[in-house]
Scaffold this motif. Structure first.
Motif, PDB file in Angstrom:
ATOM      1  N   GLU A 222       0.817  -1.219   0.000  1.00  0.00           N
ATOM      2  CA  GLU A 222       0.000   0.000   0.000  1.00  0.00           C
ATOM      3  C   GLU A 222       0.851   1.270   0.000  1.00  0.00           C
ATOM      4  OE1 GLU A 222      -3.468  -0.354   2.189  1.00  0.00           O
ATOM      5  OE2 GLU A 222      -3.446  -2.323   1.179  1.00  0.00           O
ATOM      6  N   ILE A 223       2.074   1.160   0.482  1.00  0.00           N
ATOM      7  CA  ILE A 223       2.879   2.371   0.685  1.00  0.00           C
ATOM      8  C   ILE A 223       4.020   2.393  -0.329  1.00  0.00           C
ATOM      9  CG2 ILE A 223       4.570   3.336   2.311  1.00  0.00           C
ATOM     10  CD1 ILE A 223       2.554   2.933   4.452  1.00  0.00           C
ATOM     11  N   SER A 224       4.271   3.556  -0.921  1.00  0.00           N
ATOM     12  CA  SER A 224       5.399   3.566  -1.865  1.00  0.00           C
ATOM     13  C   SER A 224       6.644   4.166  -1.205  1.00  0.00           C
ATOM     14  CB  SER A 224       5.033   4.277  -3.161  1.00  0.00           C
ATOM     15  OG  SER A 224       4.541   5.531  -2.865  1.00  0.00           O
ATOM     16  N   TYR A 225       7.724   3.497  -1.450  1.00  0.00           N
ATOM     17  CA  TYR A 225       9.002   3.887  -0.848  1.00  0.00           C
ATOM     18  C   TYR A 225      10.104   3.425  -1.795  1.00  0.00           C
ATOM     19  CZ  TYR A 225       8.608  -1.035   0.469  1.00  0.00           C
ATOM     20  OH  TYR A 225       8.431  -2.397   0.424  1.00  0.00           O
ATOM     21  N   LYS A 226      11.265   4.080  -1.648  1.00  0.00           N
ATOM     22  CA  LYS A 226      12.366   3.726  -2.565  1.00  0.00           C
ATOM     23  C   LYS A 226      13.219   2.585  -2.010  1.00  0.00           C
ATOM     24  CE  LYS A 226      12.706   8.430  -4.319  1.00  0.00           C
ATOM     25  NZ  LYS A 226      13.361   9.692  -3.976  1.00  0.00           N
ATOM     26  N   LYS A 227      13.493   2.657  -0.721  1.00  0.00           N
ATOM     27  CA  LYS A 227      14.376   1.638  -0.120  1.00  0.00           C
ATOM     28  C   LYS A 227      13.798   1.138   1.187  1.00  0.00           C
ATOM     29  CE  LYS A 227      18.290   3.222  -2.557  1.00  0.00           C
ATOM     30  NZ  LYS A 227      19.669   3.575  -2.668  1.00  0.00           N
ATOM     31  N   LEU A 228      14.226  -0.057   1.525  1.00  0.00           N
ATOM     32  CA  LEU A 228      13.661  -0.703   2.707  1.00  0.00           C
ATOM     33  C   LEU A 228      14.768  -1.065   3.701  1.00  0.00           C
ATOM     34  CD1 LEU A 228      11.168  -2.171   4.032  1.00  0.00           C
ATOM     35  CD2 LEU A 228      11.871  -4.206   2.759  1.00  0.00           C
ATOM     36  N   ILE A 229      14.481  -0.832   4.984  1.00  0.00           N
ATOM     37  CA  ILE A 229      15.359  -1.365   6.044  1.00  0.00           C
ATOM     38  C   ILE A 229      14.501  -2.294   6.881  1.00  0.00           C
ATOM     39  CG2 ILE A 229      16.619  -0.767   8.156  1.00  0.00           C
ATOM     40  CD1 ILE A 229      17.540   1.737   6.485  1.00  0.00           C
ATOM     41  N   PHE A 230      14.905  -3.535   6.950  1.00  0.00           N
ATOM     42  CA  PHE A 230      14.103  -4.547   7.647  1.00  0.00           C
ATOM     43  C   PHE A 230      14.846  -4.999   8.894  1.00  0.00           C
ATOM     44  CE2 PHE A 230      12.270  -8.705   8.481  1.00  0.00           C
ATOM     45  CZ  PHE A 230      10.912  -8.432   8.351  1.00  0.00           C
ATOM     46  N   THR A 231      14.192  -4.882  10.055  1.00  0.00           N
ATOM     47  CA  THR A 231      14.858  -5.282  11.310  1.00  0.00           C
ATOM     48  C   THR A 231      14.099  -6.393  12.044  1.00  0.00           C
ATOM     49  OG1 THR A 231      13.825  -3.749  12.914  1.00  0.00           O
ATOM     50  CG2 THR A 231      15.573  -2.848  11.547  1.00  0.00           C
ATOM     51  N   GLY A 232      13.105  -6.987  11.376  1.00  0.00           N
ATOM     52  CA  GLY A 232      12.393  -8.130  11.961  1.00  0.00           C
ATOM     53  C   GLY A 232      13.146  -9.423  11.647  1.00  0.00           C
ATOM     54  N   PRO A 233      12.551 -10.577  11.949  1.00  0.00           N
ATOM     55  CA  PRO A 233      13.230 -11.861  11.687  1.00  0.00           C
ATOM     56  C   PRO A 233      13.447 -12.082  10.184  1.00  0.00           C
ATOM     57  CG  PRO A 233      11.347 -12.141  13.159  1.00  0.00           C
ATOM     58  CD  PRO A 233      11.262 -10.752  12.628  1.00  0.00           C
ATOM     59  N   VAL A 234      14.676 -12.420   9.829  1.00  0.00           N
ATOM     60  CA  VAL A 234      15.027 -12.540   8.401  1.00  0.00           C
ATOM     61  C   VAL A 234      14.265 -13.692   7.739  1.00  0.00           C
ATOM     62  CG1 VAL A 234      17.113 -13.930   8.903  1.00  0.00           C
ATOM     63  CG2 VAL A 234      16.954 -12.624   6.766  1.00  0.00           C
ATOM     64  N   ASP A 235      14.013 -14.772   8.478  1.00  0.00           N
ATOM     65  CA  ASP A 235      13.300 -15.917   7.872  1.00  0.00           C
ATOM     66  C   ASP A 235      11.850 -15.535   7.555  1.00  0.00           C
ATOM     67  OD1 ASP A 235      12.964 -15.785  10.672  1.00  0.00           O
ATOM     68  OD2 ASP A 235      12.544 -17.925  10.842  1.00  0.00           O
ATOM     69  N   GLU A 236      11.266 -14.677   8.412  1.00  0.00           N
ATOM     70  CA  GLU A 236       9.902 -14.211   8.179  1.00  0.00           C
ATOM     71  C   GLU A 236       9.842 -13.390   6.884  1.00  0.00           C
ATOM     72  OE1 GLU A 236       7.804 -11.980  11.477  1.00  0.00           O
ATOM     73  OE2 GLU A 236       7.623 -10.500   9.877  1.00  0.00           O
ATOM     74  N   TYR A 237      10.846 -12.545   6.672  1.00  0.00           N
ATOM     75  CA  TYR A 237      10.860 -11.695   5.467  1.00  0.00           C
ATOM     76  C   TYR A 237      10.798 -12.553   4.208  1.00  0.00           C
ATOM     77  CZ  TYR A 237      12.194  -8.329   1.960  1.00  0.00           C
ATOM     78  OH  TYR A 237      12.193  -7.547   0.829  1.00  0.00           O
ATOM     79  N   PHE A 238      11.514 -13.676   4.227  1.00  0.00           N
ATOM     80  CA  PHE A 238      11.555 -14.544   3.043  1.00  0.00           C
ATOM     81  C   PHE A 238      10.527 -15.677   3.129  1.00  0.00           C
ATOM     82  CE2 PHE A 238      15.834 -12.596   2.977  1.00  0.00           C
ATOM     83  CZ  PHE A 238      15.774 -12.026   1.710  1.00  0.00           C
ATOM     84  N   ASP A 327      21.565 -10.743   0.565  1.00  0.00           N
ATOM     85  CA  ASP A 327      22.668 -10.051  -0.126  1.00  0.00           C
ATOM     86  C   ASP A 327      22.329  -9.708  -1.577  1.00  0.00           C
ATOM     87  OD1 ASP A 327      24.165 -10.062   2.129  1.00  0.00           O
ATOM     88  OD2 ASP A 327      25.435 -11.767   1.554  1.00  0.00           O
ATOM     89  N   GLN A 328      21.352 -10.432  -2.126  1.00  0.00           N
ATOM     90  CA  GLN A 328      20.981 -10.159  -3.527  1.00  0.00           C
ATOM     91  C   GLN A 328      20.101  -8.918  -3.672  1.00  0.00           C
ATOM     92  OE1 GLN A 328      19.292 -13.701  -5.354  1.00  0.00           O
ATOM     93  NE2 GLN A 328      20.776 -14.942  -4.247  1.00  0.00           N
ATOM     94  N   LEU A 329      19.563  -8.434  -2.557  1.00  0.00           N
ATOM     95  CA  LEU A 329      18.652  -7.287  -2.621  1.00  0.00           C
ATOM     96  C   LEU A 329      19.428  -6.002  -2.352  1.00  0.00           C
ATOM     97  CD1 LEU A 329      15.653  -8.782  -0.600  1.00  0.00           C
ATOM     98  CD2 LEU A 329      15.990  -8.779  -3.071  1.00  0.00           C
ATOM     99  N   SER A 330      19.698  -5.228  -3.403  1.00  0.00           N
ATOM    100  CA  SER A 330      20.569  -4.068  -3.181  1.00  0.00           C
ATOM    101  C   SER A 330      19.829  -2.881  -2.566  1.00  0.00           C
ATOM    102  CB  SER A 330      21.264  -3.665  -4.474  1.00  0.00           C
ATOM    103  OG  SER A 330      20.297  -3.500  -5.471  1.00  0.00           O
ATOM    104  N   ASN A 331      18.496  -2.857  -2.643  1.00  0.00           N
ATOM    105  CA  ASN A 331      17.759  -1.732  -2.054  1.00  0.00           C
ATOM    106  C   ASN A 331      17.114  -2.070  -0.719  1.00  0.00           C
ATOM    107  OD1 ASN A 331      18.358   0.150  -3.999  1.00  0.00           O
ATOM    108  ND2 ASN A 331      16.761  -0.629  -5.361  1.00  0.00           N
ATOM    109  N   THR A 332      17.439  -3.236  -0.186  1.00  0.00           N
ATOM    110  CA  THR A 332      16.915  -3.630   1.127  1.00  0.00           C
ATOM    111  C   THR A 332      18.092  -3.962   2.037  1.00  0.00           C
ATOM    112  OG1 THR A 332      14.983  -4.557   0.048  1.00  0.00           O
ATOM    113  CG2 THR A 332      15.367  -5.246   2.314  1.00  0.00           C
ATOM    114  N   HIS A 333      18.087  -3.353   3.225  1.00  0.00           N
ATOM    115  CA  HIS A 333      19.151  -3.635   4.197  1.00  0.00           C
ATOM    116  C   HIS A 333      18.563  -4.409   5.369  1.00  0.00           C
ATOM    117  CE1 HIS A 333      21.971  -0.855   2.278  1.00  0.00           C
ATOM    118  NE2 HIS A 333      20.914  -0.095   2.067  1.00  0.00           N
ATOM    119  N   PHE A 334      19.240  -5.437   5.792  1.00  0.00           N
ATOM    120  CA  PHE A 334      18.804  -6.234   6.943  1.00  0.00           C
ATOM    121  C   PHE A 334      19.722  -5.884   8.113  1.00  0.00           C
ATOM    122  CE2 PHE A 334      17.211  -8.269   3.261  1.00  0.00           C
ATOM    123  CZ  PHE A 334      15.988  -8.801   3.629  1.00  0.00           C
ATOM    124  N   VAL A 335      19.144  -5.357   9.178  1.00  0.00           N
ATOM    125  CA  VAL A 335      19.948  -4.863  10.299  1.00  0.00           C
ATOM    126  C   VAL A 335      19.312  -5.293  11.620  1.00  0.00           C
ATOM    127  CG1 VAL A 335      21.095  -2.802  11.243  1.00  0.00           C
ATOM    128  CG2 VAL A 335      20.276  -2.774   8.882  1.00  0.00           C
TER     129      VAL A 335
END
Ligand code: FAD
Ligand code: UDP
Length: 380
Positions: A222-238, A327-335
Motif C-alpha cells: 500500500e505504501i510507496s518507498y524507494k528503499k527498505l530497512i528490515f529489522t524483523g526476523p530474516v526468515d519471516e521476510y523470506f 545479499d541479492q537485494l541491493s535496495n533492502t538492508h537487513f539490520v
C-alpha cells in the motif's frame, strides 16, 4: 513517496531512521507492529509508578566511544554497574565466578594467586574449545560448571551447553580478583529518564513519520518507498522459504512488592532451582526512589516472540542461506538482532546500524552506474 520504509522501531530501525533523516535529509516512514517504539528495550512506568522494562532487564554497557557518544545525543545517563549473585547450594555468591565466589562457596581464604592454581587444578584438558561446555570446563572444571552453568543453560536454551556454540557461555568470564561487576566495559550507564524517552528523542525529527500497530505485511503493497530497512526476523521476510530459524522466547512475570529491597543486588540467578532463570529488581538498575519495588522473573520457552537467536552450528548454516538471499537485494538492508540472526547486545546493534548508515552514505555518494558509463565513454 518515502525515501525509506523502516520495519521495526528498536535500536536498529530507530538509529537508521535518525541518521537518514538528520544526516541525509531523507523522508522516512518507520513502522512497528507493537504499540510502542524502542523494540525490546522499551520501558514504561507501571501502575504503581515504577519504571520497568517490559521485555526483561536491559543494562547498557559498551567499550565503544562512538556508540556511547552517539546515544548521548539523546539522553543523559545515570551511572550504574550491574551486579549479579547466583544462588548456589543455599548461598548467594558473586557471578561471574571470582575470588570471593570460591572463598564463600568452599569456606576458603585463597588469594588471587591461589585461586589461579585452584582453577588450574580443576580445569579439564580440552583440545579444542568448541562448545559452551568446553569454555567452562576448560577454565574452572566440571564441578563449578555443573553448579553455575549447566542448569541455567539448559533452562535458558533447552539445550545442553555441549550443543551450543562456545560464544554463549563465553559471554560470562571467570575472574581471579574480587571484581564483582557483571560487566567491565568502559561505559556502563542507564538512560537517565529511561530507554523509551531516549528513543522518543531519537525519532523526533520532522522527516520521520512513525506508524505503530502496523506490521510490514499489512502495508507492504500500500505504501510507496524507494528503499527498505528490515529489522524483523530474516526468515519471516523470506516467507520461511528454507524453513524456520529457531529463536528462544521468554515469559516475563512482574510483581510489585510493598517491602523494598526484595534482594541484595540487581539480579539473582537461579541455575539449579525453579523454572525461571533469574529475578531482577528494577530499582537497582534505574536508581529510582520509590516506597515499593518491582521485580521480574524470566521463564524461558520455545514459542512466543522471538527474543534470542540460538547460536548453534546448524542454525548458522540455515541463516547463511537466508543471508545469501538478503545479499541479492541491493535496495533492502537487513539490520539488527533478528534480521542478521546474531546474539547482539544493544551497543552492538547500534554499531551495526551506524556502520550500515556509512555504507548507505557511500552508495549515495557514489556515481550512478549510468553516469559511470558516460564518464567512461567521454574519456575514450
Ligand atoms: P528489536 O528490539 O527486537 O526490534 C525489532 C522491532 O521490529 C520490534 O519492535 C518488532 O516489534 C518489530 N518488528 C518485527 N517484525 C516486524 C514486522 N513484520 N512488522 C512490523 N514490525 C516488526 N542487550 C544489552 O545490551 N544489555 C542487556 O542487558 C540486554 N538484556 C536483554 C534481555 C532480554 C530478555 C532480551 C530479550 C534482550 C536483551 N538485550 C540486552 C538485547 C537487546 O534487547 C537487543 O540487542 C536490541 O534490543 C536489539 O535491537 P533490534 O532493533 O535489533 O531488535
Ligand atoms: N549463564 C549461565 N549461568 C549464569 C549466567 C549465564 O549458565 O549464571 C550462561 C547461559 O547459557 C546464558 C549465557 O551464559 O544464556 C549468557 O549469559 P548472559 O547473562 O549474557 O545472558 P543474557 O543477559 O543475554 O540473557
Amino acid at each position: 513517496m518515502f525515501d525509506y520504509l523502516i520495519v521495526g522501531a528498536g535500536y536498529a530501525g530507530s538509529v537508521l531512521a535518525e541518521r537518514l533523516a538528520k544526516g541525509l535529509n531523507k523522508k522516512v516512514l518507520i513502522i512497528d507492529k507493537r504499540n510502542h517504539i524502542a523494540g525490546n528495550a522499551y520501558d514504561h512506568y507501571n501502575e504503581d509508578g515504577i519504571l520497568v522494562h517490559k521485555y526483561g532487564p536491559h543494562i547498557f554497557h559498551t567499550n565503544s566511544k562512538d556508540v556511547f557518544d552517539y546515544l548521548s545525543k539523546f539522553t543523559e545517563w545515570h551511572n550504574y554497574q550491574h551486579k549479579v549473585l547466583a544462588s548456589i547450594d543455599g548461598q548467594m555468591v558473586p557471578m561471574p565466578i571470582n575470588l570471593n565466589t570460591i572463598n564463600s562457596l568452599y569456606g576458603l581464604n585463597l588469594s588471587s594467586a591461589d585461586v589461579e592454581d585452584f582453577f588450574a587444578s580443576k580445569a579439564e584438558d580440552v583440545k579444542q574449545v568448541l562448545t559452551s561446555e568446553d569454555v567452562v570446563v576448560s577454565k574452572v572444571g566440571r564441578e563449578l560448571y555443573e553448579k553455575f552453568f549447566k542448569g541455567y543453560t539448559r533452562k535458558q536454551w533447552e539445550l545442553d551447553p555441549s550443543e551450543l556454540d562456545a560464544s554463549v557461555t563465553a559471554r560470562v568470564p571467570t575472574r581471579t580478583n574480587k571484581d564483582d561487576r557483571y560487566f567491565t566495559d568502559t561505559y556502563q550507564a542507564m538512560p537517565l529518564h529511561g530507554y523509551t524517552r531516549m528513543f522518543e528523542k531519537m525519532l523526533s525529527h520532522p522527516n520521520i513519520k512513525i506508524m505503530l500497530n502496523t506490521s510490514y505485511q499489512d502495508i507492504m503493497d500500500e505504501i510507496s518507498y524507494k528503499k527498505l530497512i528490515f529489522t524483523g526476523p530474516v526468515d519471516e521476510y523470506f516467507n520461511y522459504c528454507y524453513g524456520k530459524l529457531p529463536y528462544r522466547s521468554i515469559d516475563f512475570k512482574f510483581e510489585t512488592l510493598d517491602n523494598a529491597p526484595f534482594q541484595p543486588t540487581g539480579t539473582v540467578n537461579y541455575p539449579n532451582d525453579y523454572a525461571f532463570t533469574r529475578i531482577t529488581e528494577f530499582k537497582y538498575l534505574t536508581g529510582q526512589e520509590h516506597r515499593k519495588t518491582s521485580i521480574v522473573y524470566e521463564f524461558p520457552k520455545a514459542e512466543g516472540d522471538p527474543y534470542y537467536p540460538i547460536p548453534k552450528a546448524e542454525n548458522a548454516v540455515l541463516y547463511k542461506k537466508y543471508q545469501a538471499l538478503a545479499d541479492q537485494l541491493s535496495n533492502t538492508h537487513f539490520v539488527g538482532r533478528l534480521a542478521t540472526y546474531k546474539y547482539y547486545n544493544m551497543d552492538q546493534v547500534v554499531a551495526q546500524a551506524l556502520s550500515t548508515f556509512k555504507k548507505i552514505l557511500n552508495q549515495e555518494n557514489s556515481i550512478p552506474a549510468s553516469d559511470e558509463k558516460n564518464i567512461l565513454k567521454s574519456k575514450n
